[in-house]
Motif scaffolding. Structure first.
Motif, PDB file in Angstrom:
ATOM      1  N   GLY A  67       0.800  -1.210   0.000  1.00  0.00           N
ATOM      2  CA  GLY A  67       0.000   0.000   0.000  1.00  0.00           C
ATOM      3  C   GLY A  67       0.836   1.264   0.000  1.00  0.00           C
ATOM      4  O   GLY A  67       2.076   1.228   0.017  1.00  0.00           O
ATOM      5  N   LEU A  68       0.142   2.398  -0.004  1.00  0.00           N
ATOM      6  CA  LEU A  68       0.762   3.721  -0.018  1.00  0.00           C
ATOM      7  C   LEU A  68       0.179   4.549   1.113  1.00  0.00           C
ATOM      8  O   LEU A  68      -1.042   4.597   1.299  1.00  0.00           O
ATOM      9  CB  LEU A  68       0.484   4.419  -1.350  1.00  0.00           C
ATOM     10  N   GLU A  92      10.036 -11.208   5.220  1.00  0.00           N
ATOM     11  CA  GLU A  92      10.674 -12.400   5.773  1.00  0.00           C
ATOM     12  C   GLU A  92      10.364 -12.558   7.254  1.00  0.00           C
ATOM     13  O   GLU A  92      10.283 -13.680   7.760  1.00  0.00           O
ATOM     14  CB  GLU A  92      12.183 -12.332   5.546  1.00  0.00           C
ATOM     15  N   GLN A  93      10.179 -11.434   7.945  1.00  0.00           N
ATOM     16  CA  GLN A  93       9.839 -11.487   9.369  1.00  0.00           C
ATOM     17  C   GLN A  93       8.404 -11.945   9.600  1.00  0.00           C
ATOM     18  O   GLN A  93       8.059 -12.365  10.709  1.00  0.00           O
ATOM     19  CB  GLN A  93      10.047 -10.102  10.002  1.00  0.00           C
ATOM     20  N   GLY A  94       7.561 -11.826   8.568  1.00  0.00           N
ATOM     21  CA  GLY A  94       6.184 -12.278   8.706  1.00  0.00           C
ATOM     22  C   GLY A  94       5.133 -11.206   8.508  1.00  0.00           C
ATOM     23  O   GLY A  94       3.936 -11.480   8.660  1.00  0.00           O
ATOM     24  N   PHE A  95       5.518  -9.984   8.162  1.00  0.00           N
ATOM     25  CA  PHE A  95       4.546  -8.921   7.916  1.00  0.00           C
ATOM     26  C   PHE A  95       3.825  -9.195   6.601  1.00  0.00           C
ATOM     27  O   PHE A  95       4.441  -9.582   5.612  1.00  0.00           O
ATOM     28  CB  PHE A  95       5.232  -7.558   7.893  1.00  0.00           C
ATOM     29  N   ARG A  96       2.512  -8.927   6.593  1.00  0.00           N
ATOM     30  CA  ARG A  96       1.691  -9.323   5.459  1.00  0.00           C
ATOM     31  C   ARG A  96       1.107  -8.149   4.664  1.00  0.00           C
ATOM     32  O   ARG A  96       0.755  -8.310   3.501  1.00  0.00           O
ATOM     33  CB  ARG A  96       0.543 -10.206   5.953  1.00  0.00           C
ATOM     34  N   PHE A  97       0.964  -6.985   5.282  1.00  0.00           N
ATOM     35  CA  PHE A  97       0.552  -5.821   4.500  1.00  0.00           C
ATOM     36  C   PHE A  97       1.496  -4.680   4.846  1.00  0.00           C
ATOM     37  O   PHE A  97       1.729  -4.373   6.010  1.00  0.00           O
ATOM     38  CB  PHE A  97      -0.930  -5.465   4.676  1.00  0.00           C
ATOM     39  N   LEU A  98       2.083  -4.100   3.787  1.00  0.00           N
ATOM     40  CA  LEU A  98       3.212  -3.195   3.965  1.00  0.00           C
ATOM     41  C   LEU A  98       3.037  -1.931   3.132  1.00  0.00           C
ATOM     42  O   LEU A  98       2.718  -1.995   1.934  1.00  0.00           O
ATOM     43  CB  LEU A  98       4.528  -3.874   3.555  1.00  0.00           C
ATOM     44  N   ALA A  99       3.260  -0.783   3.756  1.00  0.00           N
ATOM     45  CA  ALA A  99       3.301   0.482   3.036  1.00  0.00           C
ATOM     46  C   ALA A  99       4.677   0.635   2.411  1.00  0.00           C
ATOM     47  O   ALA A  99       5.698   0.501   3.097  1.00  0.00           O
ATOM     48  CB  ALA A  99       3.018   1.645   3.981  1.00  0.00           C
ATOM     49  N   ILE A 100       4.716   0.893   1.112  1.00  0.00           N
ATOM     50  CA  ILE A 100       6.002   1.024   0.424  1.00  0.00           C
ATOM     51  C   ILE A 100       6.580   2.427   0.564  1.00  0.00           C
ATOM     52  O   ILE A 100       7.705   2.689   0.123  1.00  0.00           O
ATOM     53  CB  ILE A 100       5.887   0.655  -1.061  1.00  0.00           C
ATOM     54  N   GLY A 101       5.837   3.332   1.180  1.00  0.00           N
ATOM     55  CA  GLY A 101       6.301   4.701   1.383  1.00  0.00           C
ATOM     56  C   GLY A 101       5.111   5.634   1.491  1.00  0.00           C
ATOM     57  O   GLY A 101       3.962   5.198   1.457  1.00  0.00           O
ATOM     58  N   SER A 102       5.390   6.918   1.639  1.00  0.00           N
ATOM     59  CA  SER A 102       4.332   7.925   1.671  1.00  0.00           C
ATOM     60  C   SER A 102       4.407   8.780   0.419  1.00  0.00           C
ATOM     61  O   SER A 102       5.491   8.997  -0.146  1.00  0.00           O
ATOM     62  CB  SER A 102       4.445   8.808   2.910  1.00  0.00           C
TER      63      SER A 102
END
Length: 264
Positions: free
Chosen positions: A20-21, A226-236
């Motif tokens: 996401g953003l 790799e740590q297990g996070f499933r939804f990630l913001a790629i930046g703002s």
């Protein structure tokens, strides 16, 4: 209108990783660009950004007809801001500065209709201006995402109690603010913070909580996955625009001396 479904919740339930953003600019063009870029979600920031409720409506309208979810980071844990963002069409809320299980319980309570919660029944955009109330409320309590931010030392210390709150499915780790709260303001992941995050991840796994976080570049995002996070913001949006403009300008300035040009 079919019963309301949350596209981000569906993707995560299918085992997918969603990107996401973080949106701090009022213009709904950012959400349109996120869709065209192939992102899965945006989070409109009302805690730090200049966005208001009119902007939430426009971002939600920009996402209509797509499979992009619109989350809103509300300014505080308050029933008025939570219910208004949801009534305007947000697929979920990100809750800042959580410190305890009680905070999470309050946010869940404010986001859900009775008898599960205290959300008032409005006839706003989410309910298609009152024309599709029954279809929306049939699934809203199950589909709306309530996502507490784990960004304080208090929350990290109470993580097992927080993740044990009934009805909680998601959480979002904020490394920068967590570092600040642990005494390392200005550091993205200060000394010992990696170990704290590892403990949060382990606790989430034991409680079946799906975690999100904010990444600072492809390598950091890969590490978080790799740590297990499933939804990630790629930046703002603002930071990515500023970085791109600065990078382009620097490249142009470096070319000018070869052309015998003076630059300001």
């Amino acid at each position: 209108m079919k019963n309301y479904r949350n596209p981000l919740r569906q993707k995560l339930a299918q085992g997918k990783t969603a990107f996401g953003l973080w949106v701090t600019l009022a213009t709904a063009t950012m959400t349109e660009l996120a869709i065209e870029a192939g992102l899965d979600w945006v989070c409109i920031d009302m805690e730090h950004g200049a966005t208001d409720y009119r902007d939430i409506v426009e971002h939600a309208r920009a996402a209509r007809g797509s499979d992009l979810a619109v989350l809103v980071r509300v300014p505080s844990i308050a029933i008025d801001s939570i219910k208004r963002c949801l009534d305007l069409g947000a697929d979920g809320i990100v809750v800042p500065l959580v410190r305890s299980a009680r905070d999470v319980e309050a946010a869940l309570d404010f986001a859900r209709y009775p008898l599960a919660g205290k959300r008032g029944l409005g006839g706003e955009r989410a309910q298609r201006w009152g024309l599709r109330v029954e279809e929306y409320i049939a699934t809203a309590n199950d589909e709306i995402m309530v996502i507490p931010m784990i960004e304080t030392a208090d929350a990290a210390a109470a993580i097992d109690e927080i993740f044990a709150v009934p009805g909680l499915d998601f959480a979002f780790v904020g490394p920068g603010d967590l570092s600040a709260s642990l005494g390392h303001i200005g550091a993205w992941e200060g000394p010992g913070v990696a170990e704290t995050i590892a403990q949060i991840v382990a606790s989430a796994g034991a409680a079946n909580i799906t975690l999100g976080t904010y990444g600072v570049g492809p390598n950091d995002i890969r590490s978080r996955c790799e740590q297990g996070f499933r939804f990630l913001a790629i930046g703002s949006d603002a930071a990515m625009l500023a970085n791109r403009i600065g990078s382009e300008l620097s490249s142009i300035r470096n070319l000018m001396p070869a052309l015998g040009r003076q630059i300001a």
